[in-house]
Scaffold this motif. Structure first.
Motif, short mmCIF file in Angstrom:
data_model
loop_
_atom_site.label_atom_id
_atom_site.label_comp_id
_atom_site.label_asym_id
_atom_site.label_seq_id
_atom_site.Cartn_x
_atom_site.Cartn_y
_atom_site.Cartn_z
N PHE A 242 0.83 -1.26 -0.04
CA PHE A 242 -0.18 -0.10 -0.06
C PHE A 242 0.95 1.33 -0.12
CE2 PHE A 242 -3.47 -2.97 1.43
CZ PHE A 242 -4.46 -2.43 0.64
N GLN A 243 2.09 1.35 0.72
CA GLN A 243 2.89 2.27 0.78
C GLN A 243 3.44 2.82 -0.47
OE1 GLN A 243 6.28 1.81 3.01
NE2 GLN A 243 7.13 4.04 2.76
N VAL A 244 4.04 1.87 -1.33
CA VAL A 244 4.69 2.11 -2.44
C VAL A 244 3.67 2.57 -3.39
CG1 VAL A 244 4.75 -0.37 -3.28
CG2 VAL A 244 6.64 1.28 -3.89
N TYR A 245 2.63 1.70 -3.61
CA TYR A 245 1.50 2.12 -4.43
C TYR A 245 0.81 3.60 -4.11
CZ TYR A 245 -2.84 2.51 -6.82
OH TYR A 245 -3.98 3.01 -7.73
N GLY A 246 0.73 3.95 -2.81
CA GLY A 246 0.20 5.32 -2.57
C GLY A 246 1.16 6.43 -2.93
N TYR A 251 2.47 10.32 -6.81
CA TYR A 251 3.33 11.27 -7.42
C TYR A 251 3.04 11.38 -8.78
CZ TYR A 251 7.64 13.10 -9.33
OH TYR A 251 8.62 14.10 -10.24
N SER A 252 2.66 10.18 -9.50
CA SER A 252 2.18 10.15 -10.90
C SER A 252 0.85 10.96 -11.24
CB SER A 252 1.87 8.74 -11.58
OG SER A 252 3.25 8.12 -11.40
N ASP A 253 -0.04 10.80 -10.29
CA ASP A 253 -1.39 11.85 -10.22
C ASP A 253 -1.07 13.25 -10.20
OD1 ASP A 253 -2.81 9.41 -10.47
OD2 ASP A 253 -3.40 9.11 -8.36
N ILE A 254 -0.07 13.35 -9.23
CA ILE A 254 0.27 14.86 -8.96
C ILE A 254 0.88 15.55 -10.32
CG2 ILE A 254 1.61 16.65 -7.81
CD1 ILE A 254 1.14 14.62 -5.24
N ARG A 476 9.24 13.07 3.59
CA ARG A 476 8.25 13.29 2.89
C ARG A 476 8.88 13.05 1.33
NH1 ARG A 476 7.06 18.40 3.11
NH2 ARG A 476 8.64 19.17 4.89
N SER A 477 9.94 12.68 1.35
CA SER A 477 10.55 12.57 -0.18
C SER A 477 9.78 11.39 -0.64
CB SER A 477 11.76 12.16 -0.25
OG SER A 477 12.37 11.29 0.65
N PHE A 478 9.75 11.12 -1.94
CA PHE A 478 8.89 9.86 -2.75
C PHE A 478 10.06 8.84 -2.83
CE2 PHE A 478 6.48 13.66 -3.69
CZ PHE A 478 5.23 13.15 -3.70
#
Length: 483
Positions: A242-246, A251-254, A476-478
């Protein structure tokens, strides 16, 4: 500069205002603004590495022009190799130099000789280098295969390479999509901008509420796996999925939403992959831009599936191993890629690698069948298991983690050392899955409800939950910044 930082929320409105209200009627000025804004966006991380982006831009710009001006295949291919060798050398030095040196030292040690590694360097990995090198290489490939005519507009090409919404972690765009939009006039479209803002909000929700909220538990479980029973380790694996997907899909959505604010449409990078019914479908829905890149520029040139079964299996293995290596300079990623090859090959040999074109559940049904539920759960379990290699610091840790799952199988309710209420996170993950199931028809419309009241309620809930779960002490980094 991070998407989820105060600096970005100051930076974005300024660039947006200049783009639409100052340079609205001047395409070249808009493209120059995109280029400058992109270099500022990246330079605030480390301005020294802007030279690498510029160098990659210059090389592939002129290589493409050279390829296009030649008819003889041998000479065209020679110039293509200039692009490939340059970009892979750039990537190889900054990302893999120490990995190869350390691996060589370890290999020599196996023969009984102990070599002190004095050749390793303190090399900083430039953020986004795996993404923009692949993007510029795809341009050279497309020109070589005569799928694209090169542009003479260097500034627009530089804007394509460095376009800030997708510069650091994709989607990895092809010039036929992104560059063609940069070269043509964009129009202010209210609906497109509203759609972009919705995607930005949804992406931030996935990052802040899903990825960042689960990160402390995942870090604790994977760091201290030797102290926990199997039930807790399995929970940690599920939470990491869930973490890596979120984190990455957020990031991709933003990125996609931000591009929409400037009249540009990027490709979808995630299409609800955790509703996949087999591993092949999963790879059609997870990190789509990378999967597409490997299919077009590696798998098909190797012969794809239009060769003997044995060679097709070889091609699949090559793609997954290279994909694993692309993700990082660690044997854990190579094992991760190899694992996916092993579970993909049976699906391919049974001819079930391309049978699912639409998302789970048809148009006229609401709930999945028991067969579909079983397929989705099995695929999620396989993919989540592979992420033990993806998340572990070393191969030793990965196999130690797996060994403990099978050798210390006992149930014990997990309690985070910081005293987190775990029930809140269980409910959060369940509600997130339910909501994604509701919106599964369109990954680009997270708030597509006919009722304005319902949309307003959803916006309010999402914002309030983000404020509730926001933790200033979490990194908070991706995750994909490290790739």
């Amino acid at each position: 500069m991070l998407f989820n930082s105060l600096e970005f929320f100051i930076f974005l409105p300024i660039v947006f205002s200049l783009y639409w209200f100052v340079f609205k009627k001047h395409l070249k000025a808009q493209n120059v603004l995109i280029l400058v804004a992109s270099y500022v966006f990246y330079g605030l991380w480390d301005w020294r590495f802007l030279s690498l982006i510029l160098l990659s831009t210059i090389v592939d710009y002129f290589v493409a022009l050279k390829i296009d001006g030649l008819e003889e295949k041998t000479k065209r291919k020679s110039w293509l190799w200039v692009s490939v060798v340059f970009n892979l050398s750039l990537l190889g030095f900054f990302k893999y130099y120490n990995f190869f040196v350390d691996s060589w030292v370890d290999m020599v040690a196996l023969s009984g000789y102990h070599v002190q590694s004095t050749w390793t360097l303190q090399v900083i990995l430039p953020v986004g280098i795996s993404f923009y090198t692949f993007q510029t290489m795809s341009y050279s490939f497309d020109v070589y295969y005569k799928k694209l005519k090169p542009t003479n507009d260097f500034l627009s090409f530089a804007a394509f390479v460095s376009f800030f919404p997708q510069l650091v972690a994709g989607p990895i765009e092809r010039a036929s999509n992104l560059l063609s939009q940069i070269l043509h006039t964009r129009r202010f479209n209210y609906d497109q901008i509203v759609s972009g803002l919705k995607l930005i909000l949804w992406g931030l929700f996935k990052k802040v509420v899903i990825a960042d909220a689960l990160a402390p538990m995942v870090d604790d479980i994977f760091t201290n796996y030797s102290q926990y029973p199997a039930s807790t380790l399995i929970l940690g694996v599920v939470m990491f999925s869930f973490q890596v997907y979120g984190d990455f899909s957020g990031y991709s959505d933003i990125a996609i939403g931000t591009a929409k604010l400037f009249g540009i449409e990027l490709m979808s990078n995630f299409k609800f992959p955790h509703f996949s019914r087999n591993v092949a479908e999963y790879w059609q829905r997870w990190h789509v831009s990378l999967s597409t890149w490997f299919r077009h520029y590696l798998y098909i040139p190797l012969g794809g599936s239009q060769v003997s079964k044995l060679k097709a299996v070889r091609n699949i293995c090559i793609v997954f191993l290279v994909s694993g290596f692309w993700h990082g300079a660690n044997w854990t990623f190579i094992f991760w890629g190899a694992f996916h090859a092993l579970v993909f090959i049976p699906v391919f040999l049974m001819g079930r690698n391309a049978i699912y074109k639409d998302t789970v559940v048809g148009e006229h049904t609401v709930f999945p069948s028991l067969t579909e539920v079983g397929q989705v759960l099995l695929t999620f379990s396989i993919v989540s298991f592979s992420r033990i290699f993806f998340r572990s610091e070393s191969i030793t840790d990965a196999f130690g983690f797996i060994d403990r799952i099978f050798s210390h199988f006992s149930y014990e309710a997990y309690s985070h050392p910081m005293g987190y209420r775990m029930l809140d996170y269980y409910i959060l993950m369940i509600l997130f899955v339910v909501y994604e199931y509701i919106i599964r028809k369109d990954e680009r419309a997270p708030f597509k409800f006919k009722s304005q009241v319902l949309r307003f309620v959803m916006y309010t809930v999402v914002i309030l939950v983000m404020l509730l779960f926001y933790d200033n002490h979490v990194d908070r980094s991706f995750i994909y910044f490290q790739f």
